[in-house]
Design a protein around this motif. Structure first.
Motif, mmCIF file in Angstrom:
data_model
loop_
_atom_site.group_PDB
_atom_site.id
_atom_site.type_symbol
_atom_site.label_atom_id
_atom_site.label_comp_id
_atom_site.label_asym_id
_atom_site.label_seq_id
_atom_site.Cartn_x
_atom_site.Cartn_y
_atom_site.Cartn_z
ATOM 1 N N GLY A 127 0.942 -1.289 0.159
ATOM 2 C CA GLY A 127 0.012 -0.065 -0.057
ATOM 3 C C GLY A 127 1.085 1.462 -0.218
ATOM 4 N N PRO A 128 0.278 2.232 -0.720
ATOM 5 C CA PRO A 128 1.069 3.441 -0.709
ATOM 6 C C PRO A 128 1.509 4.273 0.595
ATOM 7 C CG PRO A 128 -0.994 3.876 -1.376
ATOM 8 C CD PRO A 128 -0.962 2.317 -1.332
ATOM 9 N N GLU A 129 0.558 4.377 1.509
ATOM 10 C CA GLU A 129 0.555 4.936 2.727
ATOM 11 C C GLU A 129 1.855 4.221 3.510
ATOM 12 O OE1 GLU A 129 -2.209 3.758 1.657
ATOM 13 O OE2 GLU A 129 -3.517 5.424 1.660
ATOM 14 N N THR A 130 1.784 2.949 3.734
ATOM 15 C CA THR A 130 2.733 2.281 4.549
ATOM 16 C C THR A 130 4.020 2.497 3.808
ATOM 17 O OG1 THR A 130 1.066 0.703 5.097
ATOM 18 C CG2 THR A 130 3.405 -0.041 5.238
ATOM 19 N N LEU A 131 4.130 2.355 2.523
ATOM 20 C CA LEU A 131 5.617 2.362 1.842
ATOM 21 C C LEU A 131 6.298 3.815 2.073
ATOM 22 C CD1 LEU A 131 7.786 1.198 0.241
ATOM 23 C CD2 LEU A 131 6.606 1.850 -1.956
ATOM 24 N N ALA A 132 5.403 4.724 1.839
ATOM 25 C CA ALA A 132 5.683 6.258 2.104
ATOM 26 C C ALA A 132 6.313 6.294 3.302
ATOM 27 C CB ALA A 132 4.571 7.161 2.067
ATOM 28 N N MET A 133 5.673 5.788 4.509
ATOM 29 C CA MET A 133 6.183 5.744 5.817
ATOM 30 C C MET A 133 7.608 5.034 6.203
ATOM 31 S SD MET A 133 4.409 7.924 7.546
ATOM 32 C CE MET A 133 5.384 7.819 9.042
ATOM 33 N N GLU A 134 7.669 4.034 5.414
ATOM 34 C CA GLU A 134 8.701 3.145 5.401
ATOM 35 C C GLU A 134 9.937 3.688 4.737
ATOM 36 O OE1 GLU A 134 9.301 -0.901 5.933
ATOM 37 O OE2 GLU A 134 8.335 0.416 7.551
ATOM 38 N N VAL A 135 9.752 4.588 3.530
ATOM 39 C CA VAL A 135 10.879 5.582 3.198
ATOM 40 C C VAL A 135 11.341 6.322 4.437
ATOM 41 C CG1 VAL A 135 11.540 7.089 1.631
ATOM 42 C CG2 VAL A 135 9.948 5.562 0.832
ATOM 43 N N VAL A 136 10.598 6.870 5.334
ATOM 44 C CA VAL A 136 11.137 7.576 6.386
ATOM 45 C C VAL A 136 11.869 6.830 7.512
ATOM 46 C CG1 VAL A 136 10.443 9.308 7.890
ATOM 47 C CG2 VAL A 136 9.320 9.540 5.581
ATOM 48 N N ASP A 137 11.028 5.932 7.944
ATOM 49 C CA ASP A 137 11.219 5.023 8.982
ATOM 50 C C ASP A 137 12.404 4.007 8.773
ATOM 51 O OD1 ASP A 137 9.334 6.692 10.310
ATOM 52 O OD2 ASP A 137 7.886 4.963 10.013
ATOM 53 N N ASP A 138 12.786 3.417 7.390
ATOM 54 C CA ASP A 138 13.395 2.516 7.347
ATOM 55 C C ASP A 138 14.056 2.637 5.747
ATOM 56 O OD1 ASP A 138 15.023 0.246 7.432
ATOM 57 O OD2 ASP A 138 13.498 -1.182 7.370
ATOM 58 N N PRO A 139 14.900 3.538 5.464
ATOM 59 C CA PRO A 139 15.234 3.790 4.198
ATOM 60 C C PRO A 139 16.309 2.581 3.867
ATOM 61 C CG PRO A 139 16.366 5.353 5.827
ATOM 62 C CD PRO A 139 15.327 4.681 6.387
ATOM 63 N N GLU A 140 16.793 1.915 4.699
ATOM 64 C CA GLU A 140 17.887 0.760 4.437
ATOM 65 C C GLU A 140 16.908 -0.375 3.982
ATOM 66 O OE1 GLU A 140 21.547 -1.942 6.167
ATOM 67 O OE2 GLU A 140 19.897 -1.200 7.680
ATOM 68 N N GLY A 141 15.933 -0.694 4.643
ATOM 69 C CA GLY A 141 14.918 -1.625 4.365
ATOM 70 C C GLY A 141 14.224 -1.316 3.029
ATOM 71 N N PHE A 142 13.948 -0.047 2.745
ATOM 72 C CA PHE A 142 13.070 0.218 1.355
ATOM 73 C C PHE A 142 14.409 0.009 0.297
ATOM 74 C CE2 PHE A 142 12.775 3.928 -1.457
ATOM 75 C CZ PHE A 142 11.432 3.338 -2.104
ATOM 76 N N ASP A 143 15.615 0.093 0.706
ATOM 77 C CA ASP A 143 16.751 0.030 -0.473
ATOM 78 C C ASP A 143 16.841 -1.489 -0.648
ATOM 79 O OD1 ASP A 143 18.612 0.818 -2.133
ATOM 80 O OD2 ASP A 143 20.163 0.161 -0.749
ATOM 81 N N LEU A 144 16.835 -2.464 0.434
ATOM 82 C CA LEU A 144 17.044 -3.946 0.225
ATOM 83 C C LEU A 144 15.909 -4.509 -0.442
ATOM 84 C CD1 LEU A 144 18.227 -4.671 3.750
ATOM 85 C CD2 LEU A 144 19.625 -4.882 1.723
ATOM 86 N N ALA A 145 14.570 -4.000 -0.268
ATOM 87 C CA ALA A 145 13.187 -4.456 -0.804
ATOM 88 C C ALA A 145 13.549 -3.937 -2.311
ATOM 89 C CB ALA A 145 12.074 -3.902 -0.212
ATOM 90 N N LEU A 146 13.789 -2.704 -2.614
ATOM 91 C CA LEU A 146 14.216 -2.523 -4.340
ATOM 92 C C LEU A 146 14.931 -3.136 -4.917
ATOM 93 C CD1 LEU A 146 14.019 1.524 -3.786
ATOM 94 C CD2 LEU A 146 12.330 0.043 -4.884
#
Length: 296
Positions: A127-146
């Motif tokens: 979902g977009p809202e959850t992902l937007a918060m992940e970008v802020v709260d866990d940028p490393e996790g965002f990078d790994l998922a990408l």
């Protein structure tokens, strides 16, 4: 797609013979003019890649649309998802593609699936809202998922175009731009929710990596909030053209002449959607003709 208005139930979406038969009726009753051609869009909605991770695509009753519900709540959970091209809906789309290729007999072209990898795929999964918060709260996790979904995109893409290549047909999808080779429509609708810094650090490298394996790429830039990323997109040499979609309530196309001028100045082609013939003529007068494809 031309037959989308008939897709009013899940049964309609999954009845492959019926979908191709409907399209055949359209082909037989619709004359072609100029350089136009008929395209069968192998369409199960923009979230079909999520099905390869275990998501269930829901087909709306009476809406002609489909959507997907989130199955994870963080980027770290994405790392544990199993990717499989044996997913039933993915196999269904390959069956539909094969059926269209078999029945077309040169009367129409068949496209590959509408694939949305990278951050848009993560939106499908959480979902977009959850992902937007992940970008802020866990940028490393965002990078790994990408990184995870980027590594799996190539297998999905090759699976989707394989039958087209084997048939000798050009490669194309809903954008109706045939290419004798590998063709891709990179995009990131999610980019409208992030800053230019986030886009350049995390998303842009994945977009460029997608394009580097392709012969021709047209970037789909969706909505005014994504315009902040236009300069970054234009700097990618492997992007050959841009389709700027200004969206409902932002028309007409002539309102965005400065955007088209910027794209032309970067040496890129353009797919330009106009409201009506008068709008198209007004835009045409303001631009050089080279590299412009107009649709109304």
């Amino acid at each position: 797609p031309l037959e989308a208005w008939r897709l009013q139930s899940e049964a309609d979406w999954l009845n492959l013979e019926q979908r191709v038969d409907w399209f055949e009726q359209i082909v037989e009753s619709t004359p072609l003019a100029g350089d136009s051609f008929h395209l069968f869009d192998v369409n199960f909605g923009p979230d079909i890649l999520a099905a390869c991770y275990g998501s269930k695509i829901e087909f709306g009753e009476g809406t002609g649309t489909s959507w997907v519900h989130p199955i994870v709540s963080s980027c770290r959970e994405v790392l544990d998802l199993e990717f499989s091209l044996e997913a039933p809906l993915w196999q269904k789309h390959l069956e539909l593609q094969a059926l269209s290729l078999d029945k077309s007999q040169g009367r129409w072209l068949t496209g590959y699936a509408d694939l949305h990898p990278s951050a848009d795929l993560l939106v499908s999964l959480m979902g977009p809202e959850t992902l937007a918060m992940e970008v802020v709260d866990d940028p490393e996790g965002f990078d790994l998922a990408l990184t995870k979904v980027a590594d799996e995109f190539e297998a999905a893409y090759q699976s989707s175009i394989a039958q087209l290549q084997q048939s000798g047909q050009p490669t194309l999808n809903w954008m109706k731009t045939p290419v004798q080779g590998r063709h891709h429509v990179p995009s990131c609708d999610f980019s409208g929710l992030v800053s230019g810094e986030v886009f350049k650090e995390f998303i842009l490298p994945r977009v460029q990596a997608e394009c580097q394996t392709m012969d021709r790429s047209i970037y789909h830039l969706d909505g005014p909030t994504s315009l902040r990323h236009l300069d970054a997109v234009l700097a990618i040499p492997e992007i050959h053209a841009v389709q700027w979609v200004y969206g409902a309530g932002q028309e007409p196309a002539q309102r965005w002449i400065e955007v088209y001028h910027k794209i032309q100045a970067a040496g890129k082609g353009m797919m330009i959607h106009c409201d009506d013939p008068d709008d198209a003529l007004a835009v045409r007068k303001a631009l050089r003709p080279e590299g412009c494809l107009y649709t109304v």
